[in-house]
Design an enzyme around this catalytic site. Structure first.
Site, mmCIF file in Angstrom:
data_model
loop_
_atom_site.group_PDB
_atom_site.id
_atom_site.type_symbol
_atom_site.label_atom_id
_atom_site.label_comp_id
_atom_site.label_asym_id
_atom_site.label_seq_id
_atom_site.Cartn_x
_atom_site.Cartn_y
_atom_site.Cartn_z
ATOM 1 N N ASP A 182 0.848 -1.176 0.000
ATOM 2 C CA ASP A 182 0.000 0.000 0.000
ATOM 3 C C ASP A 182 0.891 1.235 0.000
ATOM 4 O O ASP A 182 2.102 1.133 0.188
ATOM 5 C CB ASP A 182 -0.895 -0.030 1.238
ATOM 6 C CG ASP A 182 -2.107 0.885 1.107
ATOM 7 O OD1 ASP A 182 -2.257 1.501 0.050
ATOM 8 O OD2 ASP A 182 -2.883 0.971 2.074
ATOM 9 N N THR A 192 20.275 -35.223 23.938
ATOM 10 C CA THR A 192 21.571 -34.619 23.620
ATOM 11 C C THR A 192 21.577 -33.897 22.286
ATOM 12 O O THR A 192 22.384 -32.981 22.084
ATOM 13 C CB THR A 192 22.655 -35.714 23.630
ATOM 14 O OG1 THR A 192 22.267 -36.782 22.755
ATOM 15 C CG2 THR A 192 22.828 -36.275 25.036
#
Length: 949
Positions: free
Chosen positions: A348, A756
């Site tokens: 716009d 892990t």
């Protein structure tokens, strides 16, 4: 009382459209009311018939539906089935094995964890629909039985007579029956940046939004007072029509959603196929079917990245937080990555590229141009040679209805009224003029409002203490308007206080000054005055004739200062910017040139009227030209259609907007971006990202962050799937060697994938953006998350890891001298071997995490090693967790592991570093083979579908 109207249904009352062609006196009859308004009884009856004056609530998924949806993803379904079958296997085993039960519970916990994270994010994203109602004012002034009352806007019904004043929000779609100098800001509906005058006179049939005697819900009264009869309420209003368009538009899936879904299908299919194949291979060897199935299930668990959904969600959340620091609020985390894939931004103009604050920048008076500094409504700036332009600016300020309001309650300088008049007031203040004091010295006695037909406004003022006579005329008229209309009514010109005849030569000079300002994209007003003789108060014709021209004022809605750099950044990034606005083409092109959207001599300027007759083929051909494109005077349907046309060409489209008229396009787009400060609630609801500072520059920053997020996702995908290769490889090697047990159990695999591996993967998701991230073209829409380069790197790193841990396992069990058939899960050598495989994968993954941070640069450079301390910390925590699994008795019993010797740790560390060293050698070879300017890879993505620009 008969209403004279038909049922409301989902459309405006038929009489509402017909009433615009009627004289005001007939409107009350047509809409079943009177000048005194409805009675309370009739209003209650109509409210029962038509319902409350509010928009329907946007559909929201309930909490249970949101929670259920978390268990329907492919990864979740595969894991739930695997858990259920594992429970069944535990029951069928004789005797039942505790490890099988642990596996079933662990898999189910994975599903619950991923679902909890996904639910938490989606639940917060769904809580936005209630903001829609904020667009409707809470109370309105109406006439009920001839008495003025203040009622809730929800209670308005067709036929109510409402009273409107400057500053009011229009509560429903209405037909004006009285209008006194009324102008309305229609920007939320039409995108027009300037207020439009309204009248109570009848107008010709036509579209409702073009009827000058209609006002609409969601717009604001800028000047004047009025009475109006409500024609339509709630969803039957024009605002409601746009709401329905936005509600009907399906929410587009982001590129990452599509790619993750595709990846999930491929990974799940591969896991099932490999597991089934290994089950089929081991079954003829005489192995117990239940044990064989548990083995195959372990293979499937090793292949499925159980921690990926959680890791992906948290990594996207990191991107969301980073964007929030750049004033971009993301409602759906997946939109972060979608921005990185953007190829077209439909933006716009007013409030997005510009400040939505008209500003006088040039004044022509006395034969020359006088620059005016400063932007916006704060009267800070200077006028060149103020003495020469003060008469012009005084006259312009006197001929204004707007008011300049000082800062108050966390608001800056602002204008109450027409923004064009506000710009003139600010310019007058910069020249040292106090409009209030001037008005007190020469009070207004008459006014002739602006009329689009004559394009002028004039006011008449009496000088304080005026007594007539030649030296002090009792009246002075001030006129402003379209320059050619003002000039046509002038017979003289004020040349630095000297009144001169308006000769053809002077007229030519005035016209040239006007053309020069217009060529700069300025909106130009002519200003003139006239000393009126003593006698009766003059009429409009006398007031606006025989004028003396004071000069011209040129103004613009200034672009935001940061927009030009943002547009340039998007150009470098290969992102096409298309302006889509409701404003006039000349205004749009002027702004587009200032901010750099348009650079060429002849951009394609297309209006909504031109778009209307175009079929899809013609529209596609227009977009395929690749020219600089401006779309002006467009309706909401046009904007949504443009978005769909770009998407047909394979573009990833971001749309910016602030008004309710932008909502359908915002929802159709791949990524809708609404303005947070100036935007409407409907726009913010339809969008998935809100710019808190309304700055286009935040979009460019968000595109860079989105690209960085995508690169980080690829990094931890390489990290995670290389781990899966490392988990699967030893199982296949043991099967090929005829070893009856698995080198790593399913519970250990889950410990790696969800324990892990997760922390380093999350740390990889927090990698900072690369310096050249906005100097690369967008990736193709159809580029897979698992590209050939990604798959090759996974196989390269995972293959090295597989060879290392498989060799360690086979050496450990082979050197023991125990026949393979005599091994059981309780054999100490087997437990040591399994522990070494587990520890070897964890240590290898630490080094792989360091390696995947770069594609070409060395990961061992100090600047790279220290740029993400979170990764180093996460890797060390993962290694510490593995040490605990090896030495803590409780964890050893859970994972069936054994304590390792220091020599074992030294061996595993050396082998774990091999993937990093090998990848460093690969990167060095790439740097020598294809030197990259600037250090990191020069991205040259393949051409996008639909052609390159």
């Amino acid at each position: 009382m008969s209403t004279g109207t038909e049922s409301l249904g989902d459309a405006p009352l038929p009489a509402g459209g017909a009433a615009q062609t009627m004289p005001a006196a007939q409107v009350h009859v047509a809409l079943g009311t009177s000048p005194h308004g409805l009675t309370e009884a009739e209003a209650a009856a109509r409210r029962e018939r038509y319902g409350p004056n509010r928009l329907p609530r946007a559909a929201r998924r309930g909490s249970w539906r949101l929670l259920t949806a978390q268990f329907t993803g492919l990864f979740a379904v595969v894991l739930v089935v695997a858990s259920a079958v594992t429970f069944l296997a535990h029951v069928l085993q004789d005797p039942p094995r505790e490890g099988t039960l642990q596996l079933a519970v662990a898999i189910l916990c994975v599903v619950v964890l991923n679902a909890a994270i996904g639910f938490a994010q989606e639940y917060s994203a769904e809580r936005t629909a209630e903001t829609l109602r904020a667009m409707v004012p809470h109370t309105s002034r109406v006439l009920r039985g001839g008495e003025r009352r203040e009622v809730s806007a929800d209670e308005l019904v067709p036929g109510d007579v409402v009273v409107l004043e400057a500053g009011d929000a229009v509560p429903a779609d209405c037909r004006l029956v009285e209008a006194h100098e009324v102008s309305v800001d229609n920007a939320p509906l039409t995108g027009e940046s300037t207020p439009v005058r309204r009248t109570a006179d009848a107008v010709a049939p036509g579209p409702p939004l073009e009827a000058r005697n209609r006002v609409f819900m969601g717009t604001d009264v800028v000047t004047g007072t009025a009475k109006a009869v409500v024609c339509a309420t709630g969803s039957a209003t024009e605002f409601g029509r746009i709401f329905r368009l936005a509600s009907a538009a399906p929410r587009q899936r982001t590129p990452l959603q599509r790619q993750v879904a595709s990846m999930a299908r491929r990974v799940a299919g591969t896991a099932l196929a490999v597991g089934a194949a290994l089950f089929a291979v081991r079954l003829p060897a005489g192995q117990d079917p239940v044990a064989g199935f548990v083995f195959a299930l372990g293979v499937m668990v090793a292949l499925v990245p159980e921690g990926l959904p959680a890791t992906l969600s948290v990594s996207l959340a990191i991107g969301v937080r980073r964007m929030a620091r750049r004033h971009a609020l993301v409602k759906k985390p997946l939109a972060v990555e979608a921005l990185g894939a953007t190829t077209v931004i439909c933006t716009d103009k007013t409030g997005t590229l510009t400040r939505a604050e008209m500003t006088v920048t040039r004044v022509w008076a006395g034969g020359r141009t006088h620059p005016v500094s400063g932007v916006g409504y704060e009267p800070a700036g200077e006028v060149d040679d103020p003495a020469a332009v003060r008469p012009l600016l005084r006259a312009a300020a006197m001929c204004c209805d707007a008011r300049l309001l000082p800062p108050a309650e966390h608001q800056g300088w602002r204008i109450l009224g027409d923004t064009t008049e506000g710009a003139l007031l600010v310019a007058a203040a910069k020249a040292g003029i106090d409009p209030a004091a001037e008005e007190a010295a020469a009070p207004r006695v008459a006014e002739h409002p602006f009329d689009p037909a004559r394009k002028l406004m004039s006011t008449v003022h009496r000088a304080s203490g005026a007594s007539g006579g030649v030296d002090r005329p009792p009246y002075t008229a001030f006129v402003k308007g379209a320059p050619h209309e003002v000039l046509a009514r002038c017979e003289a010109v004020d040349w630095r206080g000297d009144r001169r005849e308006l000769t053809p030569k002077v007229r030519t000079a005035v016209t040239a000054a006007h053309d020069e300002m217009a060529s700069r994209g300025l909106r130009v007003l002519g200003v003139a005055h006239r000393r009126l003789p003593d006698g009766p108060r003059p009429g409009r014709e006398e007031t606006e004739s025989g004028l003396t021209l004071l000069g011209l004022a040129g103004m613009l809605d200034p672009p935001r200062p940061e927009v030009s750099d943002a547009v340039e950044a998007c150009r470098r990034a290969g992102v096409r910017i298309v302006m889509v606005t409701g404003d006039h083409p000349l205004t749009a092109e002027a702004v587009a040139r200032r901010v750099g959207i348009v650079r060429g001599p002849e951009p394609a300027v297309v209006t909504g009227a031109c778009l209307e007759p175009m079929d899809d083929r013609a529209l596609d051909a227009l977009l395929a030209q690749g020219r600089e494109l401006l779309l002006c005077r467009v309706a909401p349907e046009h904007k949504a259609r443009i978005v769909a046309a770009f998407q047909r060409r394979g573009e990833v489209v971001a749309v910016t907007g602030d008004g309710a008229n932008d909502a359908p396009a915002l929802k159709h787009a791949d990524i809708g971006v609404a303005m947070g400060a100036s935007g409407t609630d409907v726009a913010r609801e339809a969008a998935v990202m809100v710019l808190l500072d309304d700055s286009f520059a935040s979009i460019a920053a968000a595109v860079g962050l989105g690209r960085s997020v995508y690169q980080n996702i690829r990094r931890f995908l390489v990290y995670v799937f290389s781990s899966n290769i490392g988990e699967l490889g030893p199982i296949l090697a043991a099967t090929a060697a005829g070893f009856p047990l698995v080198p790593i159990s399913a519970v250990q695999v889950l410990a790696i994938d969800l324990g892990t591996d997760v922390m380093p993967a999350l740390a990889l998701g927090a990698e900072p953006p690369e310096p050249d991230v906005m100097d690369r073209p967008p990736r193709p829409r159809r580029e897979r998350l698992f590209s050939a380069a990604v798959v090759g790197r996974v196989l390269f790193l995972g293959g090295i890891q597989t060879v290392c841990v498989s060799a360690v396992f086979l050496w450990q069990v082979g050197s023991s001298g125990i026949p393979y058939a005599d091994f059981t899960e309780d054999t100490p050598v087997y437990r040591e071997a399994v522990t070494m495989v587990h520890a070897g994968i964890v240590l290898s993954q630490f080094f792989i995490a360091l390696s995947v941070r770069t594609d070409r640069r060395s990961a061992l450079r100090p600047a790279v090693l220290t740029s993400n301390p979170w990764l180093l910390g996460a890797g060390l925590l993962a290694v510490a967790a593995m040490v605990a699994i090896s030495y803590v008795p409780l964890l050893r019993g859970l994972f069936n592991t054994a304590p390792l010797e220091p020599a074992d740790w030294a061996l595993l560390t050396g082998l774990g570093a091999l993937p990093l060293l090998a990848d460093e050698a690969r990167k060095a070879w790439l740097r020598r083979r294809r030197p990259a300017r600037g250090g990191e890879p020069q991205h040259r993505g393949p051409r996008r579908e639909g052609g390159a620009r």
